[in-house]
Design a protein around this motif. Structure first.
Motif, PDB file in Angstrom:
ATOM      1  N   ASP A  90      41.277  34.190  40.160  1.00 43.45           N
ATOM      2  CA  ASP A  90      42.263  34.464  39.121  1.00 43.45           C
ATOM      3  C   ASP A  90      41.638  34.338  37.736  1.00 43.45           C
ATOM      4  O   ASP A  90      40.671  33.585  37.543  1.00 43.45           O
ATOM      5  CB  ASP A  90      43.432  33.473  39.230  1.00 43.45           C
ATOM      6  N   GLY A  91      42.232  35.042  36.790  1.00 40.56           N
ATOM      7  CA  GLY A  91      41.802  34.905  35.402  1.00 40.56           C
ATOM      8  C   GLY A  91      42.283  36.083  34.582  1.00 40.56           C
ATOM      9  O   GLY A  91      42.473  37.170  35.112  1.00 40.56           O
TER      10      GLY A  91
ATOM     11  N   MET B 224      46.433  36.775  38.144  1.00 41.79           N
ATOM     12  CA  MET B 224      45.829  38.057  38.502  1.00 41.79           C
ATOM     13  C   MET B 224      44.422  37.802  39.043  1.00 41.79           C
ATOM     14  O   MET B 224      43.608  37.165  38.398  1.00 41.79           O
ATOM     15  CB  MET B 224      45.779  38.931  37.253  1.00 41.79           C
ATOM     16  N   ALA B 225      44.169  38.301  40.236  1.00 44.09           N
ATOM     17  CA  ALA B 225      42.875  38.033  40.863  1.00 44.09           C
ATOM     18  C   ALA B 225      41.970  39.259  40.774  1.00 44.09           C
ATOM     19  O   ALA B 225      42.428  40.389  40.922  1.00 44.09           O
ATOM     20  CB  ALA B 225      43.066  37.646  42.324  1.00 44.09           C
ATOM     21  N   VAL B 226      40.707  39.012  40.505  1.00 44.51           N
ATOM     22  CA  VAL B 226      39.705  40.080  40.559  1.00 44.51           C
ATOM     23  C   VAL B 226      38.668  39.699  41.614  1.00 44.51           C
ATOM     24  O   VAL B 226      38.522  38.538  41.982  1.00 44.51           O
ATOM     25  CB  VAL B 226      39.016  40.308  39.196  1.00 44.51           C
TER      26      VAL B 226
ATOM     27  N   GLN C  82      41.278  43.424  34.708  1.00 46.60           N
ATOM     28  CA  GLN C  82      42.412  44.041  35.404  1.00 46.60           C
ATOM     29  C   GLN C  82      42.265  43.751  36.900  1.00 46.60           C
ATOM     30  O   GLN C  82      41.149  43.534  37.381  1.00 46.60           O
ATOM     31  CB  GLN C  82      42.412  45.559  35.176  1.00 46.60           C
ATOM     32  N   PRO C  83      43.388  43.802  37.634  1.00 46.48           N
ATOM     33  CA  PRO C  83      43.298  43.464  39.068  1.00 46.48           C
ATOM     34  C   PRO C  83      42.377  44.382  39.857  1.00 46.48           C
ATOM     35  O   PRO C  83      41.883  44.003  40.911  1.00 46.48           O
ATOM     36  CB  PRO C  83      44.740  43.616  39.570  1.00 46.48           C
ATOM     37  N   THR C  84      42.142  45.580  39.345  1.00 45.20           N
ATOM     38  CA  THR C  84      41.273  46.519  40.075  1.00 45.20           C
ATOM     39  C   THR C  84      39.794  46.305  39.760  1.00 45.20           C
ATOM     40  O   THR C  84      38.935  46.990  40.315  1.00 45.20           O
ATOM     41  CB  THR C  84      41.640  47.962  39.702  1.00 45.20           C
ATOM     42  N   ASP C  85      39.504  45.370  38.849  1.00 48.54           N
ATOM     43  CA  ASP C  85      38.120  45.176  38.405  1.00 48.54           C
ATOM     44  C   ASP C  85      37.289  44.409  39.431  1.00 48.54           C
ATOM     45  O   ASP C  85      37.811  43.619  40.228  1.00 48.54           O
ATOM     46  CB  ASP C  85      38.081  44.407  37.081  1.00 48.54           C
ATOM     47  N   THR C  86      35.996  44.647  39.367  1.00 50.81           N
ATOM     48  CA  THR C  86      35.042  43.864  40.152  1.00 50.81           C
ATOM     49  C   THR C  86      34.017  43.264  39.207  1.00 50.81           C
ATOM     50  O   THR C  86      33.470  43.955  38.339  1.00 50.81           O
ATOM     51  CB  THR C  86      34.318  44.750  41.186  1.00 50.81           C
TER      52      THR C  86
ATOM     53  N   GLU D  52      37.547  33.214  31.859  1.00 52.80           N
ATOM     54  CA  GLU D  52      38.478  32.460  32.698  1.00 52.80           C
ATOM     55  C   GLU D  52      38.134  32.659  34.179  1.00 52.80           C
ATOM     56  O   GLU D  52      38.201  31.709  34.967  1.00 52.80           O
ATOM     57  CB  GLU D  52      39.903  32.931  32.408  1.00 52.80           C
ATOM     58  N   VAL D  53      37.781  33.885  34.532  1.00 55.49           N
ATOM     59  CA  VAL D  53      37.404  34.150  35.930  1.00 55.49           C
ATOM     60  C   VAL D  53      36.182  33.318  36.315  1.00 55.49           C
ATOM     61  O   VAL D  53      36.145  32.667  37.366  1.00 55.49           O
ATOM     62  CB  VAL D  53      37.128  35.657  36.147  1.00 55.49           C
ATOM     63  N   LEU D  54      35.172  33.316  35.441  1.00 53.49           N
ATOM     64  CA  LEU D  54      33.951  32.564  35.761  1.00 53.49           C
ATOM     65  C   LEU D  54      34.240  31.066  35.825  1.00 53.49           C
ATOM     66  O   LEU D  54      33.709  30.359  36.691  1.00 53.49           O
ATOM     67  CB  LEU D  54      32.864  32.863  34.725  1.00 53.49           C
ATOM     68  N   GLU D  55      35.080  30.592  34.924  1.00 51.19           N
ATOM     69  CA  GLU D  55      35.418  29.158  34.930  1.00 51.19           C
ATOM     70  C   GLU D  55      36.179  28.804  36.206  1.00 51.19           C
ATOM     71  O   GLU D  55      35.908  27.769  36.841  1.00 51.19           O
ATOM     72  CB  GLU D  55      36.233  28.809  33.677  1.00 51.19           C
ATOM     73  N   ASN D  56      37.099  29.659  36.598  1.00 55.23           N
ATOM     74  CA  ASN D  56      37.850  29.400  37.838  1.00 55.23           C
ATOM     75  C   ASN D  56      36.950  29.519  39.065  1.00 55.23           C
ATOM     76  O   ASN D  56      37.147  28.806  40.055  1.00 55.23           O
ATOM     77  CB  ASN D  56      39.035  30.361  37.947  1.00 55.23           C
TER      78      ASN D  56
END
Lengths: 98, 142
Positions: free
Chosen positions: A24-25, A1-3, A77-81, A30-34
């Motif tokens: 993704d995350g 899931m990508a944000v 969530q995918p809609t998040d920024t 996880e998002v920050l690590e990716n």
């Protein structure tokens, strides 16, 4: 899931000039690590050597500062920024340094 | 790097500093940074000095206001390319406190000195890559 992650202007040299990148995350950590895995030059800009987010770096999940929402464990969530904004402060109550 | 600053933006910064004297004022430099040799300011946007403990010699951005301003700028296809603040009755030079609280290299940091309520000199600085000091940055007034 990508944000979507919004990158401030001074950090764009490290993201191929992209102002927004999709990462993704499952949670903020996880998002920050990716993000820094995909753009390794970002790592020292965002993280201290011990792995903690640098003190002047604020990360918002939509309108919420992640420091107050469970830090890295905050699910996304995918809609998040995710928006990276520096904390800005200063003042004259010290001798001139430079 | 140099900073291209419209005269109207400089006057807005100076007026903000005079208006908020004897407190420090602060705000954003909005414009474009295309990776070339200069950052170009389109406008200066005042923000509130959120430091209530010592506003005469400290400033803090309100984080929520800063976030909202950054978003609003993007919607207008502008970018936050730097910050400004005033030094009431103090030189327009960065202090150790400014250095300790700087963000990333790549922003312009404009400081205007306000002497007895009147705006004096304004200078711009950029943070060295190793964050060890501020470097003088030439201002080109247009």
């Amino acid at each position: 899931m990508a944000v979507k992650v919004q990158i401030p202007a001074p950090l764009r040299p490290f993201t191929g000039s992209h102002s927004t990148v999709e990462v993704d995350g499952r949670d903020v950590g996880e998002v920050l690590e990716n993000l820094v895995a995909a753009h390794p030059q970002l790592r020292p800009q965002l993280f201290q050597p011990d792995g903690h987010i640098r003190s002047f770096v604020n990360v918002y999940l939509n309108d919420e500062d992640i420091r107050y929402t469970g830090r890295g464990q905050t699910p996304v969530q995918p809609t998040d920024t995710l928006t990276i904004v520096p904390s800005v402060a200063g003042g004259s109550a010290a001798r001139c340094c430079c | 790097m140099s900073l291209i600053l419209p005269r109207a933006a400089l006057e807005a910064i100076r007026s903000h500093g005079e208006r908020d004297y004897p407190n420090e004022c602060c705000g954003l430099l909005l414009g474009s940074a295309d990776g070339g040799a200069a950052r170009e300011v389109r406008e200066a946007q005042p923000l509130r000095n959120a430091n209530t403990a010592s506003p005469r010699n400290r400033f803090d951005f309100d984080p929520a206001e800063h976030l909202a301003a950054q978003r609003a700028a993007r919607e207008r296809e502008l970018e936050v390319i730097g910050f400004y603040h005033s030094h009431p009755d103090h030189p327009a030079r960065p202090t150790q406190f400014d250095l300790d609280h700087a963000a990333w290299p790549g922003y312009s940091y404009v400081i205007v000195s306000i002497r007895q309520g009147k705006a004096g000199e304004a200078n711009s600085f950029e943070l060295a890559e190793d964050r060890s000091r501020f470097l003088d940055e030439e201002i080109e007034i247009r």
